[in-house]
Design a protein around this motif. Structure first.
Motif, PDB file in Angstrom:
ATOM      1  N   VAL A   1       0.826  -1.054   0.055  1.00 10.35           N
ATOM      2  CA  VAL A   1      -0.111  -0.057  -0.026  1.00 10.35           C
ATOM      3  C   VAL A   1       0.894   1.379  -0.052  1.00 10.35           C
ATOM      4  CG1 VAL A   1      -1.939  -1.185   1.251  1.00 10.35           C
ATOM      5  CG2 VAL A   1      -0.323  -0.098   2.526  1.00 10.35           C
ATOM      6  N   ARG A   2       0.373   2.551  -0.319  1.00 12.42           N
ATOM      7  CA  ARG A   2       0.941   3.545  -0.282  1.00 12.42           C
ATOM      8  C   ARG A   2       0.832   4.108   1.097  1.00 12.42           C
ATOM      9  NH1 ARG A   2      -0.226   8.899  -1.400  1.00 12.42           N
ATOM     10  NH2 ARG A   2      -2.499   8.449  -1.687  1.00 12.42           N
ATOM     11  N   GLU A   3       1.838   4.362   1.775  1.00 10.95           N
ATOM     12  CA  GLU A   3       1.821   4.440   3.119  1.00 10.95           C
ATOM     13  C   GLU A   3       1.226   5.724   3.639  1.00 10.95           C
ATOM     14  OE1 GLU A   3       4.878   5.099   7.342  1.00 10.95           O
ATOM     15  OE2 GLU A   3       5.647   5.278   5.103  1.00 10.95           O
ATOM     16  N   ALA A   4       1.585   6.874   3.064  1.00 12.55           N
ATOM     17  CA  ALA A   4       0.876   8.198   3.214  1.00 12.55           C
ATOM     18  C   ALA A   4      -0.748   8.159   2.843  1.00 12.55           C
ATOM     19  CB  ALA A   4       1.441   9.150   2.197  1.00 12.55           C
ATOM     20  N   GLY A   5      -1.051   6.979   2.094  1.00  7.10           N
ATOM     21  CA  GLY A   5      -2.463   6.947   1.830  1.00  7.10           C
ATOM     22  C   GLY A   5      -3.413   6.922   3.073  1.00  7.10           C
ATOM     23  N   TRP A   6      -2.936   6.292   4.103  1.00  5.39           N
ATOM     24  CA  TRP A   6      -3.931   6.040   5.201  1.00  5.39           C
ATOM     25  C   TRP A   6      -4.329   7.364   6.042  1.00  5.39           C
ATOM     26  CZ3 TRP A   6      -7.134   2.507   6.861  1.00  5.39           C
ATOM     27  CH2 TRP A   6      -7.549   2.632   8.289  1.00  5.39           C
ATOM     28  N   HIS A   7      -3.088   7.951   6.188  1.00  2.00           N
ATOM     29  CA  HIS A   7      -3.261   9.489   6.705  1.00  2.00           C
ATOM     30  C   HIS A   7      -4.101  10.295   6.014  1.00  2.00           C
ATOM     31  CE1 HIS A   7      -0.559   7.394   9.703  1.00  2.00           C
ATOM     32  NE2 HIS A   7       0.235   7.224   8.542  1.00  2.00           N
TER      33      HIS A   7
ATOM     34  N   GLN B   1       4.769   0.324   0.137  1.00  4.10           N
ATOM     35  CA  GLN B   1       5.394  -0.561   1.027  1.00  4.10           C
ATOM     36  C   GLN B   1       4.568  -1.544   1.353  1.00  4.10           C
ATOM     37  OE1 GLN B   1       8.452   0.486   2.148  1.00  4.10           O
ATOM     38  NE2 GLN B   1       8.639   2.242   1.061  1.00  4.10           N
ATOM     39  N   LEU B   2       5.334  -2.701   2.043  1.00  4.30           N
ATOM     40  CA  LEU B   2       4.525  -3.826   2.595  1.00  4.30           C
ATOM     41  C   LEU B   2       4.111  -3.324   3.679  1.00  4.30           C
ATOM     42  CD1 LEU B   2       4.194  -7.044   2.262  1.00  4.30           C
ATOM     43  CD2 LEU B   2       6.526  -7.024   3.701  1.00  4.30           C
ATOM     44  N   GLY B   3       2.512  -3.413   3.727  1.00  6.34           N
ATOM     45  CA  GLY B   3       1.826  -3.219   4.967  1.00  6.34           C
ATOM     46  C   GLY B   3       1.348  -4.139   5.802  1.00  6.34           C
ATOM     47  N   GLY B   4       1.413  -5.675   5.127  1.00  3.40           N
ATOM     48  CA  GLY B   4       0.799  -6.730   6.174  1.00  3.40           C
ATOM     49  C   GLY B   4       0.851  -7.819   5.184  1.00  3.40           C
ATOM     50  N   PHE B   5       0.308  -9.129   5.735  1.00  3.57           N
ATOM     51  CA  PHE B   5       0.486 -10.160   5.048  1.00  3.57           C
ATOM     52  C   PHE B   5      -0.470 -11.327   5.442  1.00  3.57           C
ATOM     53  CE2 PHE B   5       3.291 -10.689   8.881  1.00  3.57           C
ATOM     54  CZ  PHE B   5       3.055 -11.987   9.014  1.00  3.57           C
ATOM     55  N   HIS B   6      -1.111 -12.185   4.761  1.00  2.81           N
ATOM     56  CA  HIS B   6      -1.922 -13.327   5.311  1.00  2.81           C
ATOM     57  C   HIS B   6      -1.406 -14.568   4.810  1.00  2.81           C
ATOM     58  CE1 HIS B   6      -4.872 -10.238   6.081  1.00  2.81           C
ATOM     59  NE2 HIS B   6      -4.514  -9.742   4.660  1.00  2.81           N
ATOM     60  N   ILE B   7      -1.360 -15.593   5.620  1.00  6.76           N
ATOM     61  CA  ILE B   7      -0.679 -16.708   5.287  1.00  6.76           C
ATOM     62  C   ILE B   7      -2.083 -17.832   5.046  1.00  6.76           C
ATOM     63  CG2 ILE B   7       0.644 -18.803   5.794  1.00  6.76           C
ATOM     64  CD1 ILE B   7       2.445 -17.041   7.449  1.00  6.76           C
ATOM     65  N   ILE B   8      -2.157 -18.331   3.689  1.00  6.29           N
ATOM     66  CA  ILE B   8      -3.427 -19.280   3.549  1.00  6.29           C
ATOM     67  C   ILE B   8      -2.930 -20.394   3.303  1.00  6.29           C
ATOM     68  CG2 ILE B   8      -4.952 -17.026   3.267  1.00  6.29           C
ATOM     69  CD1 ILE B   8      -4.867 -17.766   0.323  1.00  6.29           C
ATOM     70  N   GLU B   9      -4.139 -21.344   3.596  1.00  8.58           N
ATOM     71  CA  GLU B   9      -3.833 -22.804   3.032  1.00  8.58           C
ATOM     72  C   GLU B   9      -4.916 -23.265   1.849  1.00  8.58           C
ATOM     73  OE1 GLU B   9      -2.240 -27.171   4.033  1.00  8.58           O
ATOM     74  OE2 GLU B   9      -2.615 -25.668   5.710  1.00  8.58           O
ATOM     75  N   VAL B  10      -4.790 -23.255   0.825  1.00  7.61           N
ATOM     76  CA  VAL B  10      -5.931 -23.405  -0.056  1.00  7.61           C
ATOM     77  C   VAL B  10      -5.372 -24.652  -1.382  1.00  7.61           C
ATOM     78  CG1 VAL B  10      -6.851 -21.168   0.036  1.00  7.61           C
ATOM     79  CG2 VAL B  10      -5.141 -21.825  -1.583  1.00  7.61           C
ATOM     80  N   ASP B  11      -6.339 -25.204  -1.959  1.00 10.59           N
ATOM     81  CA  ASP B  11      -6.159 -26.310  -2.968  1.00 10.59           C
ATOM     82  C   ASP B  11      -4.970 -25.754  -4.014  1.00 10.59           C
ATOM     83  OD1 ASP B  11      -7.774 -27.976  -1.664  1.00 10.59           O
ATOM     84  OD2 ASP B  11      -9.426 -27.366  -2.822  1.00 10.59           O
ATOM     85  N   ASP B  12      -4.965 -24.686  -4.517  1.00  6.08           N
ATOM     86  CA  ASP B  12      -4.295 -24.256  -5.676  1.00  6.08           C
ATOM     87  C   ASP B  12      -4.085 -22.741  -5.872  1.00  6.08           C
ATOM     88  OD1 ASP B  12      -6.683 -23.411  -6.754  1.00  6.08           O
ATOM     89  OD2 ASP B  12      -6.861 -25.496  -7.937  1.00  6.08           O
ATOM     90  N   LEU B  13      -3.018 -22.389  -6.849  1.00  2.41           N
ATOM     91  CA  LEU B  13      -3.103 -20.797  -7.221  1.00  2.41           C
ATOM     92  C   LEU B  13      -4.143 -20.054  -7.643  1.00  2.41           C
ATOM     93  CD1 LEU B  13      -1.285 -18.555  -7.451  1.00  2.41           C
ATOM     94  CD2 LEU B  13      -0.699 -19.375  -9.792  1.00  2.41           C
ATOM     95  N   ASP B  14      -4.999 -20.747  -8.179  1.00  8.98           N
ATOM     96  CA  ASP B  14      -6.458 -20.163  -8.521  1.00  8.98           C
ATOM     97  C   ASP B  14      -7.456 -20.048  -7.399  1.00  8.98           C
ATOM     98  OD1 ASP B  14      -5.902 -20.306 -11.313  1.00  8.98           O
ATOM     99  OD2 ASP B  14      -6.983 -21.998 -11.453  1.00  8.98           O
ATOM    100  N   ALA B  15      -7.141 -20.873  -6.156  1.00 14.04           N
ATOM    101  CA  ALA B  15      -7.917 -20.553  -5.226  1.00 14.04           C
ATOM    102  C   ALA B  15      -7.349 -19.114  -4.331  1.00 14.04           C
ATOM    103  CB  ALA B  15      -8.029 -21.519  -4.154  1.00 14.04           C
ATOM    104  N   ALA B  16      -5.889 -19.159  -4.216  1.00 18.40           N
ATOM    105  CA  ALA B  16      -5.146 -18.183  -3.631  1.00 18.40           C
ATOM    106  C   ALA B  16      -5.480 -16.786  -4.320  1.00 18.40           C
ATOM    107  CB  ALA B  16      -3.553 -18.573  -3.657  1.00 18.40           C
ATOM    108  N   LEU B  17      -5.273 -16.826  -5.914  1.00 21.09           N
ATOM    109  CA  LEU B  17      -5.713 -15.676  -6.478  1.00 21.09           C
ATOM    110  C   LEU B  17      -7.258 -15.081  -6.004  1.00 21.09           C
ATOM    111  CD1 LEU B  17      -4.059 -16.484  -9.774  1.00 21.09           C
ATOM    112  CD2 LEU B  17      -3.113 -15.220  -8.084  1.00 21.09           C
ATOM    113  N   ALA B  18      -7.977 -16.189  -6.093  1.00 19.17           N
ATOM    114  CA  ALA B  18      -9.592 -15.616  -5.670  1.00 19.17           C
ATOM    115  C   ALA B  18      -9.462 -14.937  -4.185  1.00 19.17           C
ATOM    116  CB  ALA B  18     -10.309 -16.798  -5.581  1.00 19.17           C
ATOM    117  N   TRP B  19      -8.723 -15.541  -3.348  1.00 14.74           N
ATOM    118  CA  TRP B  19      -8.648 -14.951  -1.951  1.00 14.74           C
ATOM    119  C   TRP B  19      -8.196 -13.478  -2.235  1.00 14.74           C
ATOM    120  CZ3 TRP B  19     -11.937 -15.277   1.801  1.00 14.74           C
ATOM    121  CH2 TRP B  19     -12.594 -16.706   1.902  1.00 14.74           C
ATOM    122  N   ALA B  20      -7.112 -13.299  -2.792  1.00 18.28           N
ATOM    123  CA  ALA B  20      -6.172 -11.950  -3.117  1.00 18.28           C
ATOM    124  C   ALA B  20      -7.147 -10.933  -3.683  1.00 18.28           C
ATOM    125  CB  ALA B  20      -5.019 -12.360  -3.890  1.00 18.28           C
TER     126      ALA B  20
END
Length: 136
Positions: free
Chosen positions: A9-15, A77-96
């Motif tokens: 995310v753009r850090e300044a955007g939040w403020h 900037q890297l603002g956060g992260f989520h670790i997920i467990e799904v069947d495949d890349l398509d499922a991960a992309l859908a959550w993204a």
């Protein structure tokens, strides 16, 4: 398979947002995380403090350098992260694609190795010239 969804995310955007907009975005993120949790795919994650709170360590010419702030100077900037467990890349992309970050920033999807160097043969990680030729 496990994936990491990195929120850039753009850090300044939040403020720049009004309090009501910040509350709306935080509500959207909470709903998103609850949906992942209820679906049983969320395995962990978190938000990161401002890049100005970062400290970077590197070794150059045998000397340790400690620098305040992030190493890279980028707009997002890297603002956060989520670790997920799904069947495949398509499922991960859908959550993204469901991430509120995708509306105003970038969500990078990256697969995780299933194990670490503590319990895998390091030979699995070493690339040879022959491996690189096969990829081309």
């Amino acid at each position: 398979m496990k994936y990491v969804l990195f929120d850039y995310v753009r850090e300044a955007g939040w403020h720049e947002l009004a309090k009501s907009e910040q509350e709306r975005w935080l509500g959207a993120y909470k709903s998103y995380m609850q949906a992942m949790n209820e679906a049983g795919v969320w395995k962990g994650g978190g938000g990161l403090k401002s890049p100005t709170a970062a400290t970077t360590v590197r070794i150059r010419d045998g000397k340790t350098e400690v620098l305040d702030g992030p190493y890279a100077d980028t707009k997002e900037q890297l603002g956060g992260f989520h670790i997920i467990e799904v069947d495949d890349l398509d499922a991960a992309l859908a959550w993204a694609a469901r991430s509120p970050t995708a509306l105003h920033g970038v969500v990078e999807v990256r697969p995780l190795y299933q194990d670490s160097l503590l319990n895998r043969d390091i030979a699995e990680y070493i690339k040879t010239a022959e491996d690189e030729t096969k990829r081309s």
